[in-house]
Scaffold this motif. Structure first.
Motif, PDB file in Angstrom:
ATOM      1  N   LEU A 179      54.748  51.041  71.167  1.00 26.23           N
ATOM      2  CA  LEU A 179      54.889  50.168  72.561  1.00 26.23           C
ATOM      3  C   LEU A 179      55.425  51.134  73.567  1.00 26.23           C
ATOM      4  CD1 LEU A 179      53.962  47.327  72.867  1.00 26.23           C
ATOM      5  CD2 LEU A 179      56.471  46.436  72.477  1.00 26.23           C
ATOM      6  N   LEU A 180      56.255  51.876  73.116  1.00 23.32           N
ATOM      7  CA  LEU A 180      56.836  52.872  74.357  1.00 23.32           C
ATOM      8  C   LEU A 180      55.913  53.909  74.744  1.00 23.32           C
ATOM      9  CD1 LEU A 180      60.481  53.045  73.029  1.00 23.32           C
ATOM     10  CD2 LEU A 180      59.701  51.978  75.022  1.00 23.32           C
ATOM     11  N   ASP A 181      55.065  54.405  73.893  1.00 24.32           N
ATOM     12  CA  ASP A 181      54.337  55.430  74.075  1.00 24.32           C
ATOM     13  C   ASP A 181      52.876  54.901  74.968  1.00 24.32           C
ATOM     14  OD1 ASP A 181      55.447  57.204  72.642  1.00 24.32           O
ATOM     15  OD2 ASP A 181      54.262  57.250  70.719  1.00 24.32           O
ATOM     16  N   ARG A 182      52.766  53.545  74.718  1.00 25.39           N
ATOM     17  CA  ARG A 182      51.599  52.879  75.760  1.00 25.39           C
ATOM     18  C   ARG A 182      52.034  52.431  77.148  1.00 25.39           C
ATOM     19  NH1 ARG A 182      47.824  49.372  71.634  1.00 25.39           N
ATOM     20  NH2 ARG A 182      47.222  51.273  70.642  1.00 25.39           N
ATOM     21  N   GLN A 183      53.552  52.603  77.383  1.00 28.94           N
ATOM     22  CA  GLN A 183      53.786  52.304  78.711  1.00 28.94           C
ATOM     23  C   GLN A 183      53.111  52.841  79.642  1.00 28.94           C
ATOM     24  OE1 GLN A 183      58.150  52.361  79.324  1.00 28.94           O
ATOM     25  NE2 GLN A 183      58.031  50.878  80.826  1.00 28.94           N
ATOM     26  N   LEU A 184      52.609  52.403  80.580  1.00 34.76           N
ATOM     27  CA  LEU A 184      51.974  52.710  81.725  1.00 34.76           C
ATOM     28  C   LEU A 184      52.913  53.604  82.746  1.00 34.76           C
ATOM     29  CD1 LEU A 184      49.457  50.066  82.618  1.00 34.76           C
ATOM     30  CD2 LEU A 184      48.960  52.225  81.166  1.00 34.76           C
ATOM     31  N   ALA A 185      52.366  54.537  83.660  1.00 31.69           N
ATOM     32  CA  ALA A 185      53.395  55.560  84.520  1.00 31.69           C
ATOM     33  C   ALA A 185      54.026  54.451  85.422  1.00 31.69           C
ATOM     34  CB  ALA A 185      52.506  56.341  85.316  1.00 31.69           C
ATOM     35  N   GLU A 186      53.582  53.282  85.964  1.00 34.35           N
ATOM     36  CA  GLU A 186      54.162  52.395  86.806  1.00 34.35           C
ATOM     37  C   GLU A 186      55.157  51.343  86.111  1.00 34.35           C
ATOM     38  OE1 GLU A 186      50.054  50.182  86.088  1.00 34.35           O
ATOM     39  OE2 GLU A 186      50.885  52.421  86.008  1.00 34.35           O
ATOM     40  N   GLY A 187      55.248  51.574  84.766  1.00 31.30           N
ATOM     41  CA  GLY A 187      56.483  50.610  84.202  1.00 31.30           C
ATOM     42  C   GLY A 187      55.690  49.512  83.286  1.00 31.30           C
ATOM     43  N   GLY A 188      54.427  49.378  83.640  1.00 27.90           N
ATOM     44  CA  GLY A 188      53.944  47.903  82.794  1.00 27.90           C
ATOM     45  C   GLY A 188      53.273  48.349  81.577  1.00 27.90           C
ATOM     46  N   TRP A 189      52.469  47.435  81.184  1.00 26.85           N
ATOM     47  CA  TRP A 189      51.729  47.790  79.906  1.00 26.85           C
ATOM     48  C   TRP A 189      50.206  46.886  80.268  1.00 26.85           C
ATOM     49  CZ3 TRP A 189      56.749  47.340  79.179  1.00 26.85           C
ATOM     50  CH2 TRP A 189      57.373  48.135  78.232  1.00 26.85           C
ATOM     51  N   GLU A 216      68.066  51.052  79.447  1.00 27.90           N
ATOM     52  CA  GLU A 216      67.243  52.040  79.076  1.00 27.90           C
ATOM     53  C   GLU A 216      66.114  52.293  79.907  1.00 27.90           C
ATOM     54  OE1 GLU A 216      66.932  53.352  75.010  1.00 27.90           O
ATOM     55  OE2 GLU A 216      68.246  52.129  74.310  1.00 27.90           O
ATOM     56  N   ARG A 217      65.976  53.469  80.186  1.00 30.87           N
ATOM     57  CA  ARG A 217      64.786  53.762  81.283  1.00 30.87           C
ATOM     58  C   ARG A 217      63.477  53.163  81.176  1.00 30.87           C
ATOM     59  NH1 ARG A 217      60.939  57.670  82.621  1.00 30.87           N
ATOM     60  NH2 ARG A 217      60.935  58.097  84.852  1.00 30.87           N
ATOM     61  N   PRO A 218      63.015  52.972  79.634  1.00 30.00           N
ATOM     62  CA  PRO A 218      61.588  52.280  79.754  1.00 30.00           C
ATOM     63  C   PRO A 218      61.424  50.843  80.158  1.00 30.00           C
ATOM     64  CG  PRO A 218      62.114  53.745  77.794  1.00 30.00           C
ATOM     65  CD  PRO A 218      63.177  53.692  78.557  1.00 30.00           C
ATOM     66  N   LEU A 219      62.766  50.217  79.784  1.00 34.73           N
ATOM     67  CA  LEU A 219      63.032  48.731  80.307  1.00 34.73           C
ATOM     68  C   LEU A 219      63.475  48.645  81.867  1.00 34.73           C
ATOM     69  CD1 LEU A 219      64.584  47.191  77.026  1.00 34.73           C
ATOM     70  CD2 LEU A 219      62.220  47.199  77.982  1.00 34.73           C
ATOM     71  N   ARG A 220      64.022  49.625  82.275  1.00 39.89           N
ATOM     72  CA  ARG A 220      64.311  49.532  83.688  1.00 39.89           C
ATOM     73  C   ARG A 220      63.175  49.722  84.454  1.00 39.89           C
ATOM     74  NH1 ARG A 220      68.246  53.517  83.103  1.00 39.89           N
ATOM     75  NH2 ARG A 220      67.098  54.660  84.684  1.00 39.89           N
ATOM     76  N   ARG A 221      62.180  50.599  84.038  1.00 41.42           N
ATOM     77  CA  ARG A 221      60.885  50.589  84.823  1.00 41.42           C
ATOM     78  C   ARG A 221      60.163  49.542  84.481  1.00 41.42           C
ATOM     79  NH1 ARG A 221      58.211  54.836  81.598  1.00 41.42           N
ATOM     80  NH2 ARG A 221      56.534  54.623  82.980  1.00 41.42           N
ATOM     81  N   ALA A 222      60.183  48.896  83.382  1.00 46.02           N
ATOM     82  CA  ALA A 222      59.350  47.610  83.176  1.00 46.02           C
ATOM     83  C   ALA A 222      59.847  46.401  84.124  1.00 46.02           C
ATOM     84  CB  ALA A 222      59.459  47.091  81.782  1.00 46.02           C
ATOM     85  N   LYS A 223      61.080  46.438  84.226  1.00 46.79           N
ATOM     86  CA  LYS A 223      61.613  45.223  85.144  1.00 46.79           C
ATOM     87  C   LYS A 223      61.354  45.669  86.625  1.00 46.79           C
ATOM     88  CE  LYS A 223      66.078  45.962  83.484  1.00 46.79           C
ATOM     89  NZ  LYS A 223      67.559  45.742  83.672  1.00 46.79           N
ATOM     90  N   THR A 224      61.048  46.888  87.120  1.00 52.25           N
ATOM     91  CA  THR A 224      60.510  47.205  88.051  1.00 52.25           C
ATOM     92  C   THR A 224      59.325  46.507  88.535  1.00 52.25           C
ATOM     93  OG1 THR A 224      61.854  48.967  88.376  1.00 52.25           O
ATOM     94  CG2 THR A 224      60.191  48.946  90.047  1.00 52.25           C
ATOM     95  N   PHE A 225      58.241  47.173  87.440  1.00 53.65           N
ATOM     96  CA  PHE A 225      56.845  46.385  87.454  1.00 53.65           C
ATOM     97  C   PHE A 225      56.874  44.978  87.436  1.00 53.65           C
ATOM     98  CE2 PHE A 225      53.208  45.119  85.332  1.00 53.65           C
ATOM     99  CZ  PHE A 225      52.179  45.727  86.231  1.00 53.65           C
ATOM    100  N   ILE A 226      57.701  44.400  86.557  1.00 56.24           N
ATOM    101  CA  ILE A 226      57.427  42.692  86.289  1.00 56.24           C
ATOM    102  C   ILE A 226      57.786  42.160  87.918  1.00 56.24           C
ATOM    103  CG2 ILE A 226      58.428  41.095  85.229  1.00 56.24           C
ATOM    104  CD1 ILE A 226      58.676  42.882  82.725  1.00 56.24           C
ATOM    105  N   ASN A 227      58.881  42.795  88.054  1.00 57.17           N
ATOM    106  CA  ASN A 227      59.423  42.002  89.612  1.00 57.17           C
ATOM    107  C   ASN A 227      58.483  42.437  90.956  1.00 57.17           C
ATOM    108  OD1 ASN A 227      61.823  40.780  88.574  1.00 57.17           O
ATOM    109  ND2 ASN A 227      62.914  42.919  88.690  1.00 57.17           N
ATOM    110  N   ALA A 228      57.951  43.643  90.849  1.00 55.93           N
ATOM    111  CA  ALA A 228      56.869  43.923  91.744  1.00 55.93           C
ATOM    112  C   ALA A 228      55.315  43.039  91.612  1.00 55.93           C
ATOM    113  CB  ALA A 228      56.348  45.221  91.600  1.00 55.93           C
TER     114      ALA A 228
END
Length: 201
Positions: free
Chosen positions: A69-79, A108-120
């Motif tokens: 799952l972490l390997d599949r995270q996209l550059a912008e933070g989402g999946w 952790e960095r992957p989840l911070r990136r994900a939060k940014t994507f989800i909120n955007a």
């Protein structure tokens, strides 16, 4: 018109024949087909979430799925919903909830990136599809917000105007558990839901 139908029928039969020939080359000696279905991040996320909620353990499988799952995270933070597609809000929320359910820290960095994507993308309230059921199970939204028929519909006989016997088997296997969950307004892992709710606003 009849000629065009005949041509179309011939093309369809030819395509079916070619498809059958191709599949027969992929069949193993025991009769099975190993065609390697890849459903993207969604199935992995739901397995991790269910594994946590039902306390199934399976530590080695969990570790491998978390890594994937972490390997599949996209550059912008989402999946993405499927490989090669852009980031998807619902899939990203499912992946975020699954990773949190496995114990990954929200900072952790992957989840911070994900939060940014989800909120955007507008946050959980903008999500559509099966992930909304996950949000209801976590207590992040009311079951009444979902259009799920009353559980009594499952008791109607096949000859009734509305009956589960009139829908596909695939729909039935998904709908029956939802009828029960909705009727009981089930909330599981409320402490996890509370944390995710705060984190995703």
């Amino acid at each position: 018109m009849a000629t065009r139908r005949g041509e179309l029928r011939q093309r369809v039969e030819q395509a079916l024949s070619l498809g059958g020939e191709h599949l027969s080359t992929r069949q193993s000696s025991n009769g099975a087909f190993d065609l390697g279905y890849d459903g993207g991040a969604f199935p992995d996320a739901f397995f991790l979430f269910v594994n946590r909620v039902l306390e199934l353990g399976q530590d080695e499988v969990v570790k491998r799925l978390v890594r994937r799952l972490l390997d599949r995270q996209l550059a912008e933070g989402g999946w993405s919903l499927a490989p090669g597609m852009p980031g998807d809000l619902a899939t990203s929320i499912a992946a975020y909830a699954a990773l949190r359910a496995t114990g990954l820290d929200a900072e952790e960095r992957p989840l911070r990136r994900a939060k940014t994507f989800i909120n955007a993308c507008g946050g959980p309230k903008k999500a559509k599809g099966p992930v909304r059921i996950t949000l209801a199970l976590l207590g992040l939204e009311a079951w009444s917000e979902h259009f799920i028929p009353p559980a009594e519909i499952a008791l109607l006989p096949p000859e009734a105007p509305v009956s589960l016997f009139r829908v596909s088997a695939l729909l039935r296997i998904h709908l029956l558990p939802l009828l029960v969950l909705r009727a009981e307004e089930v909330v599981i892992a409320p402490e996890l839901g509370l944390s995710i709710g705060r984190e995703l606003g």
